[in-house]
Design a protein around this motif. Sequence first.
Motif, PDB file in Angstrom:
ATOM      1  N   SER A 104      34.778  39.903  39.701  1.00  0.00           N
ATOM      2  CA  SER A 104      33.787  38.995  39.808  1.00  0.00           C
ATOM      3  C   SER A 104      34.302  37.969  38.856  1.00  0.00           C
ATOM      4  CB  SER A 104      32.517  39.797  39.511  1.00  0.00           C
ATOM      5  OG  SER A 104      31.470  38.507  39.217  1.00  0.00           O
ATOM      6  N   GLY A 159      28.569  46.503  29.518  1.00  0.00           N
ATOM      7  CA  GLY A 159      27.441  45.484  29.970  1.00  0.00           C
ATOM      8  C   GLY A 159      26.302  45.928  30.673  1.00  0.00           C
ATOM      9  N   TYR A 160      26.486  47.301  31.280  1.00  0.00           N
ATOM     10  CA  TYR A 160      25.350  47.721  32.319  1.00  0.00           C
ATOM     11  C   TYR A 160      25.131  49.278  31.929  1.00  0.00           C
ATOM     12  CZ  TYR A 160      26.175  43.339  34.532  1.00  0.00           C
ATOM     13  OH  TYR A 160      26.631  41.859  34.877  1.00  0.00           O
ATOM     14  N   ALA A 170      20.841  39.476  35.880  1.00  0.00           N
ATOM     15  CA  ALA A 170      21.703  40.399  35.801  1.00  0.00           C
ATOM     16  C   ALA A 170      21.952  41.417  34.820  1.00  0.00           C
ATOM     17  CB  ALA A 170      23.118  39.508  35.805  1.00  0.00           C
ATOM     18  N   LYS A 171      21.186  40.836  33.606  1.00  0.00           N
ATOM     19  CA  LYS A 171      20.999  41.658  32.519  1.00  0.00           C
ATOM     20  C   LYS A 171      20.226  42.927  32.695  1.00  0.00           C
ATOM     21  CE  LYS A 171      21.526  38.006  29.116  1.00  0.00           C
ATOM     22  NZ  LYS A 171      20.887  37.095  28.245  1.00  0.00           N
ATOM     23  N   GLY A 217      21.357  34.602  36.200  1.00  0.00           N
ATOM     24  CA  GLY A 217      21.868  35.225  35.032  1.00  0.00           C
ATOM     25  C   GLY A 217      20.935  36.293  34.246  1.00  0.00           C
ATOM     26  N   HIS A 241      33.280  41.984  33.250  1.00  0.00           N
ATOM     27  CA  HIS A 241      33.388  43.363  33.324  1.00  0.00           C
ATOM     28  C   HIS A 241      33.035  44.069  34.525  1.00  0.00           C
ATOM     29  CE1 HIS A 241      33.907  42.739  28.994  1.00  0.00           C
ATOM     30  NE2 HIS A 241      32.611  42.415  29.288  1.00  0.00           N
ATOM     31  N   LEU A 242      33.177  43.499  35.724  1.00  0.00           N
ATOM     32  CA  LEU A 242      32.815  43.890  37.136  1.00  0.00           C
ATOM     33  C   LEU A 242      34.092  43.694  38.159  1.00  0.00           C
ATOM     34  CD1 LEU A 242      30.901  45.387  39.257  1.00  0.00           C
ATOM     35  CD2 LEU A 242      30.136  42.824  39.521  1.00  0.00           C
ATOM     36  N   ARG A 257      32.146  35.654  37.633  1.00  0.00           N
ATOM     37  CA  ARG A 257      30.720  35.396  36.961  1.00  0.00           C
ATOM     38  C   ARG A 257      30.645  36.560  35.598  1.00  0.00           C
ATOM     39  NH1 ARG A 257      24.922  33.401  38.946  1.00  0.00           N
ATOM     40  NH2 ARG A 257      24.093  32.902  36.985  1.00  0.00           N
ATOM     41  N   TYR A 258      30.931  37.658  36.413  1.00  0.00           N
ATOM     42  CA  TYR A 258      30.587  38.856  35.615  1.00  0.00           C
ATOM     43  C   TYR A 258      31.796  39.656  35.125  1.00  0.00           C
ATOM     44  CZ  TYR A 258      26.068  37.759  37.715  1.00  0.00           C
ATOM     45  OH  TYR A 258      25.147  36.908  38.112  1.00  0.00           O
TER      46      TYR A 258
END
Length: 160
Positions: free
Chosen positions: A65, A88-89, A20-21, A17, A70-71, A67-68
């Motif tokens: 996804s 988010g990215y 991922a940031k 996690g 916005h993906l 877990r993520y």
Amino acid sequence: MNKYFFSFTLAMLLAGGAQAKTWEVKPDGLGPYKVGARYENLGRTFGGLGAETLSADKSCRVAPSRRYPHLRVTFVRKVVARVDVAAGYRTDRGVAVGDPLAKLQRVYGEAVRPHPQNADWLMADTGDRELSIRYVMRGGRVAAIHAGKRAQLQTLAGCQ
């Protein structure tokens, strides 16, 4: 033994996690969601995949996804061909959802061009003939970032 396994698993999840940031959107994808990655591998790891949409011939599938949030990932014949990021990215050039058109122009210069069939899409020439990044624009700002194979960036859904 179980106590150690649980601690190790928890540590790996927390580390994933945090990692991922720092992921950056690149022409070949985001984090482990890279062009060429297998559906089976991503379906079991990184929190798994959500309910998918299949093309009529079942060769193309789009799945979010779990877990993520916005993906979204597009698979062609169970291999990643495109990733869509809604927040988010940042890209490897520092562009994020919400950035103004002026930033894209400053970062890419003449390498960012309108898509021939959709005025709201800007294609970034990355120097790779097979891979690219597409910026979806709304109101003069980046609304989404799509990266992957050029063929899958030619349609809204990603299936070509």
